[in-house]
Motif scaffolding. Sequence first.
Motif, PDB file in Angstrom:
ATOM      1  N   SER A  35       0.827  -1.208   0.000  1.00 27.46           N
ATOM      2  CA  SER A  35       0.000   0.000   0.000  1.00 27.46           C
ATOM      3  C   SER A  35       0.861   1.259   0.000  1.00 27.46           C
ATOM      4  CB  SER A  35      -0.956  -0.006   1.195  1.00 27.46           C
ATOM      5  OG  SER A  35      -0.235  -0.038   2.419  1.00 27.46           O
ATOM      6  N   VAL A  36       1.990   1.210   0.696  1.00 29.67           N
ATOM      7  CA  VAL A  36       2.910   2.357   0.687  1.00 29.67           C
ATOM      8  C   VAL A  36       3.538   2.524  -0.691  1.00 29.67           C
ATOM      9  CG1 VAL A  36       5.076   3.256   1.622  1.00 29.67           C
ATOM     10  CG2 VAL A  36       3.385   2.240   3.161  1.00 29.67           C
ATOM     11  N   VAL A  37       3.880   1.422  -1.337  1.00 32.74           N
ATOM     12  CA  VAL A  37       4.450   1.478  -2.689  1.00 32.74           C
ATOM     13  C   VAL A  37       3.456   2.130  -3.656  1.00 32.74           C
ATOM     14  CG1 VAL A  37       5.143   0.069  -4.674  1.00 32.74           C
ATOM     15  CG2 VAL A  37       6.043  -0.442  -2.403  1.00 32.74           C
ATOM     16  N   VAL A  38       2.183   1.762  -3.546  1.00 35.28           N
ATOM     17  CA  VAL A  38       1.171   2.371  -4.420  1.00 35.28           C
ATOM     18  C   VAL A  38       1.063   3.870  -4.159  1.00 35.28           C
ATOM     19  CG1 VAL A  38      -1.279   2.401  -5.033  1.00 35.28           C
ATOM     20  CG2 VAL A  38      -0.138   0.221  -4.617  1.00 35.28           C
ATOM     21  N   PHE A  39       1.111   4.268  -2.884  1.00 35.93           N
ATOM     22  CA  PHE A  39       1.067   5.698  -2.571  1.00 35.93           C
ATOM     23  C   PHE A  39       2.265   6.430  -3.163  1.00 35.93           C
ATOM     24  CE2 PHE A  39       2.461   9.119   0.354  1.00 35.93           C
ATOM     25  CZ  PHE A  39       1.465  10.036   0.057  1.00 35.93           C
ATOM     26  N   VAL A  40       3.445   5.857  -3.014  1.00 35.90           N
ATOM     27  CA  VAL A  40       4.650   6.483  -3.569  1.00 35.90           C
ATOM     28  C   VAL A  40       4.539   6.577  -5.093  1.00 35.90           C
ATOM     29  CG1 VAL A  40       7.143   6.190  -3.899  1.00 35.90           C
ATOM     30  CG2 VAL A  40       6.120   5.779  -1.654  1.00 35.90           C
ATOM     31  N   ALA A  41       3.991   5.537  -5.725  1.00 31.13           N
ATOM     32  CA  ALA A  41       3.835   5.551  -7.181  1.00 31.13           C
ATOM     33  C   ALA A  41       2.859   6.623  -7.639  1.00 31.13           C
ATOM     34  CB  ALA A  41       3.365   4.174  -7.663  1.00 31.13           C
ATOM     35  N   SER A  42       1.905   6.999  -6.763  1.00 27.38           N
ATOM     36  CA  SER A  42       0.908   8.008  -7.142  1.00 27.38           C
ATOM     37  C   SER A  42       1.417   9.440  -6.965  1.00 27.38           C
ATOM     38  CB  SER A  42      -0.369   7.824  -6.308  1.00 27.38           C
ATOM     39  OG  SER A  42      -0.146   8.173  -4.941  1.00 27.38           O
ATOM     40  N   PRO A  61       3.958  11.102  -8.282  1.00 28.63           N
ATOM     41  CA  PRO A  61       4.211  11.832  -9.531  1.00 28.63           C
ATOM     42  C   PRO A  61       2.948  12.372 -10.211  1.00 28.63           C
ATOM     43  CG  PRO A  61       5.569   9.870  -9.450  1.00 28.63           C
ATOM     44  CD  PRO A  61       4.630   9.785  -8.295  1.00 28.63           C
ATOM     45  N   LEU A  62       1.791  11.771  -9.935  1.00 25.25           N
ATOM     46  CA  LEU A  62       0.551  12.347 -10.455  1.00 25.25           C
ATOM     47  C   LEU A  62       0.341  13.747  -9.862  1.00 25.25           C
ATOM     48  CD1 LEU A  62      -1.912   9.301 -10.235  1.00 25.25           C
ATOM     49  CD2 LEU A  62      -0.827  10.228 -12.301  1.00 25.25           C
ATOM     50  N   TRP A  63       0.626  13.861  -8.575  1.00 23.52           N
ATOM     51  CA  TRP A  63       0.457  15.145  -7.884  1.00 23.52           C
ATOM     52  C   TRP A  63       1.507  16.163  -8.341  1.00 23.52           C
ATOM     53  CZ3 TRP A  63      -3.003  17.395  -4.681  1.00 23.52           C
ATOM     54  CH2 TRP A  63      -2.583  18.530  -3.976  1.00 23.52           C
ATOM     55  N   THR A  64       2.760  15.732  -8.369  1.00 25.71           N
ATOM     56  CA  THR A  64       3.840  16.664  -8.718  1.00 25.71           C
ATOM     57  C   THR A  64       3.832  17.023 -10.200  1.00 25.71           C
ATOM     58  OG1 THR A  64       5.368  14.803  -9.030  1.00 25.71           O
ATOM     59  CG2 THR A  64       5.306  15.831  -6.850  1.00 25.71           C
ATOM     60  N   GLY A  65       3.313  16.125 -11.037  1.00 28.49           N
ATOM     61  CA  GLY A  65       3.327  16.372 -12.472  1.00 28.49           C
ATOM     62  C   GLY A  65       2.066  16.996 -13.018  1.00 28.49           C
ATOM     63  N   PHE A  66       1.061  17.158 -12.180  1.00 32.96           N
ATOM     64  CA  PHE A  66      -0.204  17.727 -12.654  1.00 32.96           C
ATOM     65  C   PHE A  66      -0.077  19.240 -12.794  1.00 32.96           C
ATOM     66  CE2 PHE A  66      -4.534  19.317 -12.307  1.00 32.96           C
ATOM     67  CZ  PHE A  66      -5.225  18.450 -13.139  1.00 32.96           C
ATOM     68  N   ASP A  67      -0.533  19.770 -13.912  1.00 37.53           N
ATOM     69  CA  ASP A  67      -0.465  21.203 -14.191  1.00 37.53           C
ATOM     70  C   ASP A  67      -1.856  21.805 -14.074  1.00 37.53           C
ATOM     71  OD1 ASP A  67      -0.011  23.768 -15.030  1.00 37.53           O
ATOM     72  OD2 ASP A  67       0.501  23.244 -17.107  1.00 37.53           O
ATOM     73  N   PRO A  68      -2.149  22.575 -13.012  1.00 39.77           N
ATOM     74  CA  PRO A  68      -3.486  23.153 -12.845  1.00 39.77           C
ATOM     75  C   PRO A  68      -3.905  24.056 -14.002  1.00 39.77           C
ATOM     76  CG  PRO A  68      -2.212  23.344 -10.825  1.00 39.77           C
ATOM     77  CD  PRO A  68      -1.259  22.898 -11.885  1.00 39.77           C
ATOM     78  N   ALA A  69      -2.923  24.628 -14.699  1.00 43.60           N
ATOM     79  CA  ALA A  69      -3.238  25.505 -15.832  1.00 43.60           C
ATOM     80  C   ALA A  69      -3.189  24.763 -17.160  1.00 43.60           C
ATOM     81  CB  ALA A  69      -2.260  26.677 -15.863  1.00 43.60           C
ATOM     82  N   GLY A  70      -2.991  23.452 -17.104  1.00 43.30           N
ATOM     83  CA  GLY A  70      -2.840  22.668 -18.322  1.00 43.30           C
ATOM     84  C   GLY A  70      -4.160  22.182 -18.874  1.00 43.30           C
ATOM     85  N   ALA A  71      -4.091  21.079 -19.620  1.00 44.27           N
ATOM     86  CA  ALA A  71      -5.273  20.521 -20.270  1.00 44.27           C
ATOM     87  C   ALA A  71      -6.289  20.055 -19.235  1.00 44.27           C
ATOM     88  CB  ALA A  71      -4.865  19.346 -21.162  1.00 44.27           C
ATOM     89  N   GLU A  72      -7.546  19.951 -19.678  1.00 42.78           N
ATOM     90  CA  GLU A  72      -8.613  19.528 -18.768  1.00 42.78           C
ATOM     91  C   GLU A  72      -8.325  18.143 -18.210  1.00 42.78           C
ATOM     92  OE1 GLU A  72     -13.473  18.915 -18.675  1.00 42.78           O
ATOM     93  OE2 GLU A  72     -12.456  19.329 -20.570  1.00 42.78           O
ATOM     94  N   TYR A  73      -7.896  17.220 -19.076  1.00 39.07           N
ATOM     95  CA  TYR A  73      -7.520  15.867 -18.646  1.00 39.07           C
ATOM     96  C   TYR A  73      -6.032  15.661 -18.901  1.00 39.07           C
ATOM     97  CZ  TYR A  73     -12.542  15.065 -18.634  1.00 39.07           C
ATOM     98  OH  TYR A  73     -13.885  15.148 -18.376  1.00 39.07           O
ATOM     99  N   GLN A  74      -5.343  15.165 -17.895  1.00 36.70           N
ATOM    100  CA  GLN A  74      -3.894  14.964 -17.997  1.00 36.70           C
ATOM    101  C   GLN A  74      -3.534  13.508 -17.706  1.00 36.70           C
ATOM    102  OE1 GLN A  74      -1.668  18.102 -15.944  1.00 36.70           O
ATOM    103  NE2 GLN A  74      -3.384  19.521 -16.200  1.00 36.70           N
ATOM    104  N   PHE A  75      -2.306  13.145 -18.057  1.00 35.21           N
ATOM    105  CA  PHE A  75      -1.845  11.748 -17.972  1.00 35.21           C
ATOM    106  C   PHE A  75      -2.765  10.823 -18.775  1.00 35.21           C
ATOM    107  CE2 PHE A  75      -0.525  13.828 -14.009  1.00 35.21           C
ATOM    108  CZ  PHE A  75       0.851  13.633 -14.058  1.00 35.21           C
ATOM    109  N   VAL A  76      -3.232  11.319 -19.919  1.00 36.87           N
ATOM    110  CA  VAL A  76      -4.231  10.600 -20.704  1.00 36.87           C
ATOM    111  C   VAL A  76      -3.603   9.388 -21.393  1.00 36.87           C
ATOM    112  CG1 VAL A  76      -5.795  10.744 -22.682  1.00 36.87           C
ATOM    113  CG2 VAL A  76      -5.641  12.647 -21.039  1.00 36.87           C
ATOM    114  N   GLU A  77      -4.327   8.270 -21.329  1.00 40.35           N
ATOM    115  CA  GLU A  77      -3.976   7.055 -22.061  1.00 40.35           C
ATOM    116  C   GLU A  77      -5.208   6.638 -22.849  1.00 40.35           C
ATOM    117  OE1 GLU A  77      -2.552   4.171 -19.250  1.00 40.35           O
ATOM    118  OE2 GLU A  77      -1.607   5.756 -18.052  1.00 40.35           O
ATOM    119  N   ASP A  78      -5.048   6.440 -24.138  1.00 44.91           N
ATOM    120  CA  ASP A  78      -6.202   6.158 -25.000  1.00 44.91           C
ATOM    121  C   ASP A  78      -5.805   5.097 -26.020  1.00 44.91           C
ATOM    122  OD1 ASP A  78      -8.591   6.171 -26.299  1.00 44.91           O
ATOM    123  OD2 ASP A  78      -8.415   8.203 -27.116  1.00 44.91           O
TER     124      ASP A  78
END
Length: 240
Positions: free
Chosen positions: A34-41, A43-60
């Motif tokens: 569970s700690v490993v999953v938290f650590v893996a998450s 970069p989502l917080w640090t890499g998210f740009d509030p002024a960026g696209a509506e959806y980020q880290f998109v995989e399609d």
Amino acid sequence: MPLLSLVTLLPIALGIVVAAMPQSASRMGALVASVVVFVASIPLWTGFDPAGAEYQFVEDLEWIAQWGVRYHLGIDGISLLMIMLTTLLMPVAVLASFNYIKESRRGYYVCLLFLEASMIGVFAALDLFAFYLFWEGMLIPMYFLIGIWGGPRRIYAALKFFIYTMAGSVLMLVAILWLVSAQHAATGVWTFSLPALYGGALTAQAQFWLFAAFALAFAVKVPLFPFHTWLPDAHVEAPT
């Protein structure tokens, strides 16, 4: 592996690892997982740009082409916070169970990790087909967590929880299928993509009934009055 898929699927992979551990080691294994999953998450917080696209880290990626189903993940600011909250609280939930869960610890922690994956998937899915799978996927580990490790009336509480939430989910499924069919009738294209469906042209009456169906499904799941009667039994009997 793309970051969002990693965070979503990592609890399942680590849950399988915990399932292979001895009972005596599963408790600490689940905490580390569970700690490993938290650590893996993070970069989502640090890499998210509030002024960026509506959806980020998109995989399609294409998934079931004939139905217009795609493996489509992405997060906005709200789903980012919900994912971070989920990954932060899971180690706390594991720690809280250290002295409470005495029997079949390994199965308990596997259910917790599988539940975490489903919750993250719900917040990350941008395809309604994938969203519904993750949504329904939460029911299975929750049913076992209540029914096996719950209190004296755990079977009754687990069945009541499952029936109530499944009824709400069926209503949501009907709304999803109607929405997708209406989009196909208007455009000739099958799609479960949430951003694409947002742009569909629906009458005010259709929007009202769709909103009512989704709102009722969510009201059962949350739950809101008067659809809350499963909650006291489930939360009293559920493991702390």
